[in-house]
Scaffold this motif. Sequence first.
Motif, PDB file in Angstrom:
ATOM      1  N   VAL A  55       0.846  -1.193   0.000  1.00 12.86           N
ATOM      2  CA  VAL A  55       0.000   0.000   0.000  1.00 12.86           C
ATOM      3  C   VAL A  55       0.884   1.247   0.000  1.00 12.86           C
ATOM      4  O   VAL A  55       1.872   1.319   0.741  1.00 12.86           O
ATOM      5  N   TYR A  56       0.528   2.226  -0.835  1.00 13.36           N
ATOM      6  CA  TYR A  56       1.292   3.464  -0.977  1.00 13.36           C
ATOM      7  C   TYR A  56       0.388   4.671  -0.755  1.00 13.36           C
ATOM      8  O   TYR A  56      -0.834   4.593  -0.906  1.00 13.36           O
ATOM      9  N   VAL A  57       1.020   5.813  -0.424  1.00 10.52           N
ATOM     10  CA  VAL A  57       0.330   7.102  -0.399  1.00 10.52           C
ATOM     11  C   VAL A  57       1.132   8.073  -1.256  1.00 10.52           C
ATOM     12  O   VAL A  57       2.365   8.048  -1.269  1.00 10.52           O
ATOM     13  N   ARG A  58       0.422   8.936  -1.977  1.00  4.44           N
ATOM     14  CA  ARG A  58       1.085   9.888  -2.867  1.00  4.44           C
ATOM     15  C   ARG A  58       0.373  11.236  -2.784  1.00  4.44           C
ATOM     16  O   ARG A  58      -0.850  11.307  -2.892  1.00  4.44           O
ATOM     17  N   ASP A  59       1.148  12.300  -2.551  1.00  3.49           N
ATOM     18  CA  ASP A  59       0.590  13.651  -2.619  1.00  3.49           C
ATOM     19  C   ASP A  59       0.471  14.040  -4.089  1.00  3.49           C
ATOM     20  O   ASP A  59       1.390  13.790  -4.880  1.00  3.49           O
ATOM     21  N   GLU A  60      -0.644  14.643  -4.464  1.00 10.51           N
ATOM     22  CA  GLU A  60      -0.892  14.965  -5.870  1.00 10.51           C
ATOM     23  C   GLU A  60      -0.597  16.427  -6.190  1.00 10.51           C
ATOM     24  O   GLU A  60      -1.292  17.059  -6.972  1.00 10.51           O
ATOM     25  N   GLY A  61       0.451  16.984  -5.558  1.00 12.02           N
ATOM     26  CA  GLY A  61       0.810  18.385  -5.809  1.00 12.02           C
ATOM     27  C   GLY A  61      -0.107  19.361  -5.110  1.00 12.02           C
ATOM     28  O   GLY A  61      -0.374  20.452  -5.620  1.00 12.02           O
ATOM     29  N   ALA A  76       5.516   8.996  -4.094  1.00 11.83           N
ATOM     30  CA  ALA A  76       4.759   7.874  -3.540  1.00 11.83           C
ATOM     31  C   ALA A  76       5.618   7.140  -2.515  1.00 11.83           C
ATOM     32  O   ALA A  76       6.771   6.808  -2.777  1.00 11.83           O
ATOM     33  N   VAL A  77       5.036   6.886  -1.346  1.00 12.43           N
ATOM     34  CA  VAL A  77       5.775   6.264  -0.244  1.00 12.43           C
ATOM     35  C   VAL A  77       4.997   5.042   0.247  1.00 12.43           C
ATOM     36  O   VAL A  77       3.784   5.113   0.436  1.00 12.43           O
TER      37      VAL A  77
END
Length: 312
Positions: A55-61, A76-77
């Motif tokens: 499972v990853y999380v990503r900020d979308e700017g 993505a982390v």
Amino acid sequence: MSIRIVFYVNEKKDREFELTGGVMSISRGTDCHLIVNDLMVSSLHLTIFEQDGQVYVRDEGSVNGTFLNGEALSSAVPLRHKAEISFCNYKIIVHTEGAAATPESGPVEEIGGNKTMMITREELDAARVSKLPFTKKQMIIGGVGGGVLLILLILLLLPSNGTKKNAPAPMRAGMLNTYFLKLGQQVRDQIDDRKNLEQANSYYKLGLEKLKMSKVNLDAEFTALLYFYRAKGSIMEIEPRPPLWDELNPEIVQTEQQLKKKLKELFQQAWLAESDNDKEGAVRVYETIQAMIPDESSLIYRTASFRMAKLK
């Protein structure tokens, strides 16, 4: 693997979701999976997704950033079990192990004077196709009224100098009010001897001395405010109230107002510098903000750090 996403508003549990389809996008826009009706949230803010069993999380700017365990995201982390994701006034705990969850709803919380509504894309689609208990005339009147309110809101959010900008300011007054309210409560909770009037007088004098240094030290007002909070915490339960109480409260109010005004102006300057592509100028302003509020755990400090990281 069962992936459970627990959503908190102002540290209070609000809703739970299962990560179905391997992806959940969260934003203010209506074309995502979870819609958060809050102007501080970007129209495309963050995404939680599963890939190859991880499972990853990503900020979308996003404008105000996404933080994983207190650290700003730039890519993505991967997430561990019970990873803590925070953005604006919200927190998400991602459970990747253990028992399955049953989605549940909680009451809508009030933040910064505005009602915050969370709704999934499925709930929104269902609401759109449901039969509305309004006449055509009522819907037309409501639409016109809503349009007028939207125009007024846009005019209020425009910069005071009339310059057209494309992005919202990275920090709003409501966030500053929330921060100082929480900070005062945290300091008061740490006071062990609330009836020590001598200690309260000592803190009060230290705060006044710090205020005299505000033209020399950027953090003088912040430090003075901490001393005032401690003084107030020491005498809150004394009955009847000592005379110091009537001296202390106006000082707290005035110091808080001065800090909020300066921070609001600085974030506005940084925003304008970013809009004019003056990266060096914006970074200098954010560094000044961090010097004024050297509380690395605060949203103010972390927002400045996040904006600087995006500019460098």
